[in-house]
Design a protein around this motif. Structure first.
Motif, short mmCIF file in Angstrom:
data_model
loop_
_atom_site.label_atom_id
_atom_site.label_comp_id
_atom_site.label_asym_id
_atom_site.label_seq_id
_atom_site.Cartn_x
_atom_site.Cartn_y
_atom_site.Cartn_z
N ARG A 61 -14.77 87.29 -63.88
CA ARG A 61 -13.95 86.87 -62.75
C ARG A 61 -14.41 85.55 -62.15
N LYS A 62 -14.90 84.66 -63.05
CA LYS A 62 -15.36 83.35 -62.55
C LYS A 62 -14.20 82.35 -62.49
N GLY A 63 -13.09 82.69 -63.10
CA GLY A 63 -11.95 81.79 -63.12
C GLY A 63 -10.99 82.17 -64.23
N SER A 64 -10.14 81.23 -64.63
CA SER A 64 -9.19 81.49 -65.72
C SER A 64 -9.71 80.83 -66.99
N GLY A 65 -9.09 81.15 -68.09
CA GLY A 65 -9.53 80.55 -69.36
C GLY A 65 -8.35 80.30 -70.27
N VAL A 66 -8.47 79.26 -71.07
CA VAL A 66 -7.43 78.98 -72.07
C VAL A 66 -8.05 79.19 -73.44
N VAL A 67 -7.40 80.00 -74.25
CA VAL A 67 -7.94 80.28 -75.59
C VAL A 67 -6.85 80.11 -76.65
N PRO A 68 -7.26 79.60 -77.84
CA PRO A 68 -6.29 79.56 -78.94
C PRO A 68 -6.06 80.97 -79.45
N VAL A 69 -4.83 81.27 -79.81
CA VAL A 69 -4.50 82.64 -80.18
C VAL A 69 -4.02 82.73 -81.63
N ARG A 70 -3.18 81.83 -82.01
CA ARG A 70 -2.63 81.95 -83.36
C ARG A 70 -2.14 80.59 -83.84
N ASN A 71 -2.40 80.32 -85.10
CA ASN A 71 -1.92 79.08 -85.70
C ASN A 71 -0.86 79.40 -86.75
N ALA A 74 -2.76 78.99 -90.33
CA ALA A 74 -3.96 79.78 -90.64
C ALA A 74 -3.98 81.16 -90.01
N GLY A 75 -2.99 81.47 -89.18
CA GLY A 75 -2.89 82.82 -88.61
C GLY A 75 -3.70 83.01 -87.35
N ALA A 76 -4.04 84.28 -87.10
CA ALA A 76 -4.70 84.65 -85.84
C ALA A 76 -6.07 83.99 -85.72
N VAL A 77 -6.43 83.65 -84.51
CA VAL A 77 -7.78 83.14 -84.25
C VAL A 77 -8.65 84.38 -83.98
N HIS A 78 -9.45 84.75 -84.96
CA HIS A 78 -10.11 86.06 -84.89
C HIS A 78 -11.09 86.19 -83.75
N GLU A 79 -11.76 85.10 -83.44
CA GLU A 79 -12.72 85.20 -82.33
C GLU A 79 -11.97 85.61 -81.05
N THR A 80 -10.79 85.02 -80.86
CA THR A 80 -10.01 85.37 -79.67
C THR A 80 -9.58 86.83 -79.73
N THR A 193 -0.42 75.60 -82.85
CA THR A 193 -1.30 76.66 -82.37
C THR A 193 -0.84 77.11 -80.99
N ALA A 194 -0.75 78.43 -80.84
CA ALA A 194 -0.39 79.00 -79.53
C ALA A 194 -1.67 79.26 -78.74
N PHE A 195 -1.63 78.92 -77.49
CA PHE A 195 -2.77 79.14 -76.59
C PHE A 195 -2.32 80.04 -75.44
N ALA A 196 -3.25 80.86 -74.99
CA ALA A 196 -2.92 81.75 -73.86
C ALA A 196 -3.79 81.39 -72.66
N LEU A 197 -3.19 81.52 -71.51
CA LEU A 197 -3.94 81.37 -70.26
C LEU A 197 -4.35 82.78 -69.82
N LEU A 198 -5.63 83.03 -69.79
CA LEU A 198 -6.14 84.36 -69.44
C LEU A 198 -6.65 84.38 -68.02
N LYS A 199 -6.38 85.49 -67.37
CA LYS A 199 -6.92 85.69 -66.02
C LYS A 199 -7.52 87.07 -65.95
N PRO A 200 -8.37 87.31 -64.98
CA PRO A 200 -8.89 88.66 -64.84
C PRO A 200 -7.75 89.61 -64.51
N ALA A 201 -7.84 90.85 -64.96
CA ALA A 201 -6.83 91.85 -64.62
C ALA A 201 -6.76 91.96 -63.11
N LEU A 202 -5.59 92.34 -62.65
CA LEU A 202 -5.44 92.49 -61.21
C LEU A 202 -6.30 93.66 -60.74
N ASP A 203 -7.02 93.46 -59.69
CA ASP A 203 -7.76 94.59 -59.16
C ASP A 203 -6.92 95.22 -58.05
#
Ligand SMILES: O=C(O)C(=O)C[C@]1(C(=O)O)C=C[C@@H](O)C=C1
Length: 484
Positions: A61-71, A74-80, A193-203
């Motif tokens: 919960r330090k902030g938001s993050g942008v991660v690559p999701v799928r190309n 080359a397909g899914a970004v497995h680390e993500t 490549t698709a990227f997602a903006l991730l946030k902490p789940a709503l508490d």
């Protein structure tokens, strides 16, 4: 670049305005470009050394993050996908964007092929497979080395003229390199490549904030449409878990939502929604910020659409069904009219509890009731005549409303509670007669009991946002129907 339509995020926007946005660094990665595109609050962009670190910062919960999701090549970004899978309940995706990926071969201005080494990120190397095979064919000693990111590769080659990097041409300026060859990816036309903006789940605090109506909203009719969607992740599907809370304002946004058939609203309901929404006063900006999440829902595509279609019936009324297991869905519309007689006397806390152990959810918030709960959506209220063979439709429902302070006196007895009841009949949801035998206590601890005893009905109702739950609802499985 195709960017998901977006507006300010949910009610936690003030928080997201100040919190950093993490991305896979260093500067010049594709993730950096995606983060810049998704950084609608212009918060501080903070590079991380890995995708894992980005996700962990979000989970913490330090902030938001942008991660690559799928190309697309080359397909899914497995680390993500692995990390998201691990932290599934703690994350939500609130936006996504797609970048065209055009890789270039970069080296120091003085450098000349043949190179000893080529560095790049694993995903980029996979996208340039044919190009690398060709280079290796001419230079069998060439070593292909994975780096933590494409810009990390550029950084490494900026110290050695025998090395080259596959990365974005933006890195040339950042790391004092020259572009030797452009467009080295195998798919020249579409490499995205698709990227997602991730946030902490709503508490629960966020949930509370979402259900609050601020005192300045007196006399406002509020329609709130909420969709909560959880679903799993598979390596081949880049739709990651989402928690979507959509509020429908009478705005262009509402039109957008209603146009989208992703939400599977019946034509009749859409028409009613449209005409009723157009009569509503302006949606308070404080709440309209949640609109973005619904747009995400609408644009998210098949996975969620399928879930919505599979698990919900929307026949002019709304239902919630709870499902055990990893795939769970809640989808509901509730509406309430707000007109406090006096601000203090008319507010109370409500808690909505779902009875299944497979899924527990509580929403606490303020509810202000006006003397009569109106039905601006015009849900069908026709009573028993649809059900001639069921003259009595007993339900056993209990609503407990607890006053938040002893200064508060809840005056439910003065309210005309107009509940619309639905039961299941031949596989469909049908309206039942509004119950007459409400027992309403006027004490601070206020209990409303509605007696009915038919085991056959999956019933429930929501009064001004208060959900009534069958007391004999099974502990597991889908059991609860909710209507407005
Ligand atoms: O290394 C980068 O530049 C990244 O942002 C990572 C990443 C990825 O993991 O897919 C992003 C987009 C490209 O597909 C290549 C690499």
């Amino acid at each position: 670049m195709a960017t998901a339509p977006f507006e300010p995020d949910d009610t936690s926007s003030s928080r997201s305005e100040n919190e950093p946005l993490f991305f896979l660094g260093p500067l010049g990665t594709y993730s950096h470009q995606a983060a810049t595109a998704l950084n609608i609050h212009h918060t501080q962009l903070v590079p991380c050394s890995s995708i894992t670190e980005v996700i962990e910062q979000v989970v913490a919960r330090k902030g938001s993050g942008v991660v690559p999701v799928r190309n697309s090549t080359a397909g899914a970004v497995h680390e993500t996908s692995e990390r998201v899978d691990l932290h599934l309940p703690s994350l939500r995706c609130t936006a996504h964007t797609t970048l065209a990926i055009n890789h270039a071969l970069l080296a120091l201005p003085s450098a000349r092929p043949p190179f000893e080494r080529i560095y790049s990120h694993r995903q980029a190397l996979a996208q340039c497979h044919a190009y690398l095979a060709q280079l290796k064919h001419h230079n069998p000693d060439l070593q292909v080395i994975e780096s933590a990111s494409t810009a990390g590769a550029a950084e490494s080659v900026s110290r050695n003229p025998k090395y080259a990097a596959i990365c974005s041409s933006f890195c040339a300026k950042l790391y004092n390199l020259s572009v030797l060859v452009s467009n080295v990816q195998d798919e020249k036309m579409t490499n995205e490549t698709a990227f997602a903006l991730l946030k902490p789940a709503l508490d629960s605090r966020d949930a509370q904030r979402q259900t609050q109506v601020s005192p300045s909203l007196a006399n406002v009719h509020t329609i709130e449409m909420s969709a909560f969607v959880w679903h799993g992740i598979s390596p081949d599907d880049y739709d990651i878990q989402s928690l979507v809370h959509a509020q429908v304002p009478p705005s262009p946004y509402a039109r957008h939502l209603l146009r989208s058939d992703n939400l599977a609203l019946s034509d009749e309901l859409q028409t009613r929604l449209r005409s009723n929404l157009s009569q509503l006063p302006a949606w308070p900006s404080e709440l309209s910020v949640a609109a973005f999440d619904a747009q995400t829902l609408a644009s998210h595509g098949n996975m969620q659409t399928l879930l919505l279609r599979r698990y919900t019936r929307i026949d002019g009324q709304c239902t919630i069904k709870l499902h055990p297991g990893r795939y769970r869905l809640q989808w509901f519309v509730h509406l309430f009219a707000v007109q406090p007689a006096t601000p203090a006397a008319s507010s109370m806390t409500f808690t909505t509890t779902w009875p299944a152990e497979t899924h527990r959810s509580e929403i606490d918030g303020k509810l202000r009731m006006r003397p009569s709960i109106s039905n601006p959506l015009g849900f069908p209220t026709r009573p028993l005549d649809l059900l001639p063979s069921y003259p009595s439709l007993p339900l056993d429902l209990t609503l407990e409303v607890t006053a938040p302070s002893d200064r508060l006196r809840i005056q439910l007895d003065q309210a005309t509670i107009e509940a619309h009841w639905y039961g299941q009949h031949r596989g469909g949801w049908v309206p039942l007669q509004s119950p007459r035998d409400l027992e309403i206590s006027t004490e601070q601890e206020c209990t409303v009991r509605i007696h009915d005893h038919s085991p056959g009905w999956k019933g429930g109702a929501r009064l001004g946002g208060v959900k009534l739950i069958r007391s004999d609802a099974p502990a597991h499985g889908q059991s609860t129907g909710v209507c407005c």
